[in-house]
Design a protein around this motif. Sequence first.
Motif, PDB file in Angstrom:
ATOM      1  N   PRO A   1      11.560   4.413  -7.129  1.00  0.00           N
ATOM      2  CA  PRO A   1      10.648   3.746  -8.070  1.00  0.00           C
ATOM      3  C   PRO A   1      11.329   2.633  -8.862  1.00  0.00           C
ATOM      4  O   PRO A   1      10.671   1.713  -9.350  1.00  0.00           O
ATOM      5  CB  PRO A   1      10.186   4.886  -8.976  1.00  0.00           C
ATOM      6  CG  PRO A   1      11.260   5.923  -8.873  1.00  0.00           C
ATOM      7  CD  PRO A   1      11.787   5.838  -7.471  1.00  0.00           C
ATOM      8  N   ASP A   2      12.649   2.692  -9.041  1.00  0.00           N
ATOM      9  CA  ASP A   2      13.358   1.641  -9.773  1.00  0.00           C
ATOM     10  C   ASP A   2      13.648   0.419  -8.892  1.00  0.00           C
ATOM     11  O   ASP A   2      14.044  -0.632  -9.390  1.00  0.00           O
ATOM     12  CB  ASP A   2      14.680   2.177 -10.324  1.00  0.00           C
ATOM     13  CG  ASP A   2      14.455   3.233 -11.408  1.00  0.00           C
ATOM     14  OD1 ASP A   2      13.399   3.170 -12.062  1.00  0.00           O
ATOM     15  OD2 ASP A   2      15.320   4.113 -11.563  1.00  0.00           O
ATOM     16  N   GLY A   3      13.478   0.583  -7.601  1.00  0.00           N
ATOM     17  CA  GLY A   3      13.629  -0.528  -6.671  1.00  0.00           C
ATOM     18  C   GLY A   3      15.058  -0.769  -6.222  1.00  0.00           C
ATOM     19  O   GLY A   3      16.026  -0.324  -6.860  1.00  0.00           O
TER      20      GLY A   3
ATOM     21  N   GLY B   1       0.805  -1.221   0.000  1.00  0.00           N
ATOM     22  CA  GLY B   1       0.000   0.000   0.000  1.00  0.00           C
ATOM     23  C   GLY B   1       0.839   1.272   0.000  1.00  0.00           C
ATOM     24  O   GLY B   1       2.033   1.257   0.344  1.00  0.00           O
ATOM     25  N   ASN B   2       0.218   2.365  -0.403  1.00  0.00           N
ATOM     26  CA  ASN B   2       0.856   3.697  -0.404  1.00  0.00           C
ATOM     27  C   ASN B   2       2.135   3.732  -1.234  1.00  0.00           C
ATOM     28  O   ASN B   2       3.104   4.438  -0.905  1.00  0.00           O
ATOM     29  CB  ASN B   2       1.175   4.151   1.027  1.00  0.00           C
ATOM     30  CG  ASN B   2      -0.067   4.248   1.895  1.00  0.00           C
ATOM     31  OD1 ASN B   2      -1.122   4.714   1.428  1.00  0.00           O
ATOM     32  ND2 ASN B   2       0.044   3.815   3.141  1.00  0.00           N
ATOM     33  N   GLY B   3       2.173   2.934  -2.297  1.00  0.00           N
ATOM     34  CA  GLY B   3       3.333   2.955  -3.184  1.00  0.00           C
ATOM     35  C   GLY B   3       4.472   2.059  -2.748  1.00  0.00           C
ATOM     36  O   GLY B   3       5.526   2.024  -3.405  1.00  0.00           O
ATOM     37  N   TYR B   4       4.288   1.323  -1.683  1.00  0.00           N
ATOM     38  CA  TYR B   4       5.319   0.405  -1.204  1.00  0.00           C
ATOM     39  C   TYR B   4       4.936  -1.034  -1.601  1.00  0.00           C
ATOM     40  O   TYR B   4       3.792  -1.458  -1.403  1.00  0.00           O
ATOM     41  CB  TYR B   4       5.460   0.478   0.322  1.00  0.00           C
ATOM     42  CG  TYR B   4       5.946   1.817   0.816  1.00  0.00           C
ATOM     43  CD1 TYR B   4       7.299   2.074   0.936  1.00  0.00           C
ATOM     44  CD2 TYR B   4       5.036   2.813   1.165  1.00  0.00           C
ATOM     45  CE1 TYR B   4       7.753   3.303   1.400  1.00  0.00           C
ATOM     46  CE2 TYR B   4       5.480   4.046   1.622  1.00  0.00           C
ATOM     47  CZ  TYR B   4       6.843   4.290   1.738  1.00  0.00           C
ATOM     48  OH  TYR B   4       7.283   5.509   2.179  1.00  0.00           O
ATOM     49  N   LYS B   5       5.899  -1.747  -2.147  1.00  0.00           N
ATOM     50  CA  LYS B   5       5.648  -3.157  -2.476  1.00  0.00           C
ATOM     51  C   LYS B   5       6.981  -3.905  -2.535  1.00  0.00           C
ATOM     52  O   LYS B   5       8.055  -3.291  -2.662  1.00  0.00           O
ATOM     53  CB  LYS B   5       4.891  -3.302  -3.793  1.00  0.00           C
ATOM     54  CG  LYS B   5       5.669  -2.877  -5.033  1.00  0.00           C
ATOM     55  CD  LYS B   5       4.850  -3.123  -6.293  1.00  0.00           C
ATOM     56  CE  LYS B   5       5.634  -2.705  -7.548  1.00  0.00           C
ATOM     57  NZ  LYS B   5       4.863  -2.976  -8.785  1.00  0.00           N
ATOM     58  N   ALA B   6       6.897  -5.230  -2.438  1.00  0.00           N
ATOM     59  CA  ALA B   6       8.094  -6.089  -2.500  1.00  0.00           C
ATOM     60  C   ALA B   6       7.835  -7.190  -3.524  1.00  0.00           C
ATOM     61  O   ALA B   6       6.791  -7.847  -3.495  1.00  0.00           O
ATOM     62  CB  ALA B   6       8.405  -6.698  -1.138  1.00  0.00           C
TER      63      ALA B   6
ATOM     64  N   ALA C   1      15.766 -18.716   1.528  1.00  0.00           N
ATOM     65  CA  ALA C   1      16.428 -17.456   1.200  1.00  0.00           C
ATOM     66  C   ALA C   1      15.682 -16.811   0.034  1.00  0.00           C
ATOM     67  O   ALA C   1      15.131 -17.517  -0.824  1.00  0.00           O
ATOM     68  CB  ALA C   1      17.888 -17.685   0.849  1.00  0.00           C
ATOM     69  N   PHE C   2      15.674 -15.464   0.017  1.00  0.00           N
ATOM     70  CA  PHE C   2      14.925 -14.730  -1.000  1.00  0.00           C
ATOM     71  C   PHE C   2      15.800 -13.639  -1.604  1.00  0.00           C
ATOM     72  O   PHE C   2      16.678 -13.067  -0.944  1.00  0.00           O
ATOM     73  CB  PHE C   2      13.692 -14.051  -0.397  1.00  0.00           C
ATOM     74  CG  PHE C   2      12.725 -14.995   0.247  1.00  0.00           C
ATOM     75  CD1 PHE C   2      11.663 -15.523  -0.471  1.00  0.00           C
ATOM     76  CD2 PHE C   2      12.867 -15.365   1.579  1.00  0.00           C
ATOM     77  CE1 PHE C   2      10.773 -16.381   0.126  1.00  0.00           C
ATOM     78  CE2 PHE C   2      11.980 -16.226   2.176  1.00  0.00           C
ATOM     79  CZ  PHE C   2      10.925 -16.745   1.451  1.00  0.00           C
ATOM     80  N   VAL C   3      15.523 -13.361  -2.857  1.00  0.00           N
ATOM     81  CA  VAL C   3      16.019 -12.140  -3.488  1.00  0.00           C
ATOM     82  C   VAL C   3      14.809 -11.231  -3.656  1.00  0.00           C
ATOM     83  O   VAL C   3      13.908 -11.514  -4.456  1.00  0.00           O
ATOM     84  CB  VAL C   3      16.688 -12.422  -4.840  1.00  0.00           C
ATOM     85  CG1 VAL C   3      17.103 -11.107  -5.504  1.00  0.00           C
ATOM     86  CG2 VAL C   3      17.907 -13.335  -4.661  1.00  0.00           C
ATOM     87  N   PHE C   4      14.743 -10.187  -2.853  1.00  0.00           N
ATOM     88  CA  PHE C   4      13.634  -9.227  -2.901  1.00  0.00           C
ATOM     89  C   PHE C   4      14.038  -7.996  -3.726  1.00  0.00           C
ATOM     90  O   PHE C   4      15.201  -7.555  -3.671  1.00  0.00           O
ATOM     91  CB  PHE C   4      13.264  -8.750  -1.488  1.00  0.00           C
ATOM     92  CG  PHE C   4      12.491  -9.753  -0.685  1.00  0.00           C
ATOM     93  CD1 PHE C   4      11.179 -10.057  -1.030  1.00  0.00           C
ATOM     94  CD2 PHE C   4      13.056 -10.378   0.422  1.00  0.00           C
ATOM     95  CE1 PHE C   4      10.457 -10.973  -0.271  1.00  0.00           C
ATOM     96  CE2 PHE C   4      12.344 -11.286   1.169  1.00  0.00           C
ATOM     97  CZ  PHE C   4      11.034 -11.587   0.822  1.00  0.00           C
ATOM     98  N   LYS C   5      13.060  -7.466  -4.434  1.00  0.00           N
ATOM     99  CA  LYS C   5      13.209  -6.146  -5.054  1.00  0.00           C
ATOM    100  C   LYS C   5      12.181  -5.237  -4.393  1.00  0.00           C
ATOM    101  O   LYS C   5      10.980  -5.465  -4.517  1.00  0.00           O
ATOM    102  CB  LYS C   5      13.002  -6.206  -6.565  1.00  0.00           C
ATOM    103  CG  LYS C   5      13.415  -4.916  -7.266  1.00  0.00           C
ATOM    104  CD  LYS C   5      13.446  -5.106  -8.781  1.00  0.00           C
ATOM    105  CE  LYS C   5      14.010  -3.862  -9.465  1.00  0.00           C
ATOM    106  NZ  LYS C   5      14.078  -4.015 -10.935  1.00  0.00           N
TER     107      LYS C   5
END
Length: 543
Positions: A424-426, A380-385, A413-417
């Motif tokens: 905005p490009d993460g 929400g509010n422009g935040y995401k993974a 294990a994770f690779v998150f962006k």
Amino acid sequence: MKEVKCDCGHVNPIGTILCESCGKVLEEKEKDKKLLDMRYEGSARRSQTYNKTIIDKIWNFFSSVKVGVWLIVITLIASALGTILPQEMYIPPIMPAEEYYEDQYGWIGKLYYDLGFHNLYSSWWYLILIASIGISLVICSLDRVIPLYRALKKQRVSRHESYLQRQRVFGVSQAEDTDQAFTMAKEKLKSKKYSIREENGNILAEKGRFSRWGPYVNHVGLIIFLIGGMLRFVPGMYVDKILWIREGETKVIPETNGEYYLKNDGFILEMYDKEKDKEVFEEAIDKAGMVAKNYQSNVTLYKKQGDTVAGEEADLEKVKDFEIKVNKPLKFEKFALYQVDYKLNELNKMSFALTNKKTGEEYGDLTVDLNDPQDVYDLGNGYKAEVVSYFPDFEFDENGEPITKSRVPNNPAFVFKMFTPDKPDGEISFVAIRQTIEPFGDNEYKMAFKGIDTKNVSALTVRKDLTLWIIALGGVIFMIGVAQGSYWNHRRIWLRRVNGEVWVAGHTNKNWHGLKREIEAALDGTGIKVPEDQLQNQSEKKG
């Protein structure tokens, strides 16, 4: 090739050594032998008679006992080699089998895979070996049992003089009253359960002929046993698979064509108490620390109603609730589900918070289902993974690249962006348990670990065996053949009048001492001399 007609008038098949009717020696090379080879009554065996066509050559090849023994030896060696490395069904599904064997076992694993030993017991060449043993048993049996049966059925009472003379037990004597002597001997033989046949004043006493079929009954049992074993590779005839199912999870039961589902309502583990079970398990508890008293899965069995299309949730109807314990399986239709193993506290869900590294401010929580992670988590509010990569059982390979050893979340294990309004490009972050790596430099944000949820997992064996009765039948028939050939003997005693003399001969397929003892008892008081053991006499003369 013409048939052979004996002086007695009986027409014998080509290759007959002893006349089926009177027993006269028909082959010149056999006339010089002092004792006859009575294994197959001198009957004509196809494998020793015909050798022209391709069918003859195939028949002769498989009728050889040596060939049968070598086929069994080769199969046993192949079966042993199949146990050196795990079969494909037991390796973790983390990579193709071809790569796994080479990766784990080097060139030996690669050779093992290339030769087909990774899936040995259902491979085409192993099944050919099993089928060849079956063919060998069938041809060996037919090549011997049919001529033997025909020769025993057609045997006359008055056997040829040369036939009697070449029996191991043979003797010639005089009797004052031959008729009375024969009558006395006949009555005594009847009391010994002999079947008596008479012809022209001569006697044939026979018993236990059925014991001659013991080896062939063995063969029939083995053939049925092999057929049962091969049917296990026919789809739907045999199932033996492991179903790992987590608490609260509903899964389709393997090999039920999607018709039956199972839900794990809960797993229960009970341990022996050192105080309460002190007398019996104190020593075991001291050594092992903990000893399981009971582990069970409380499950619900469902059956699918109607047809469903791909992706549609199945309409399930409850069949029954059940407590699956060790040696107490859930049975339905032809299936049985056995409790065989368990895993406590397997990682199930992990919670993270998208956090500003400097201020510690959190911008939203997300919970990742380790068995079914989403691609994107909108906070929400422009935040995401975004989950770029997921490694359930993470480790670094020899090149320093992250890989997974299995699909089980033992070390996730994770690779998150991470996307934020000001980024905005993460930003990319590699997150594992107690480990965070930022491959493109320092990030402003991070995925902060919040908590973890675990579940117990039950391992159930799904078993279905429609071949068991065939294998059991083969085993029973085989044991009947063993008893038939081991505990009974085929015994024959001939009494023939020849020019005023009484000729006595006897033959048995084993236990010559017992035969000689019965002949002695039958001739006692008749005035007929007990015949001698010619083989024993020859040995004494040589000594």
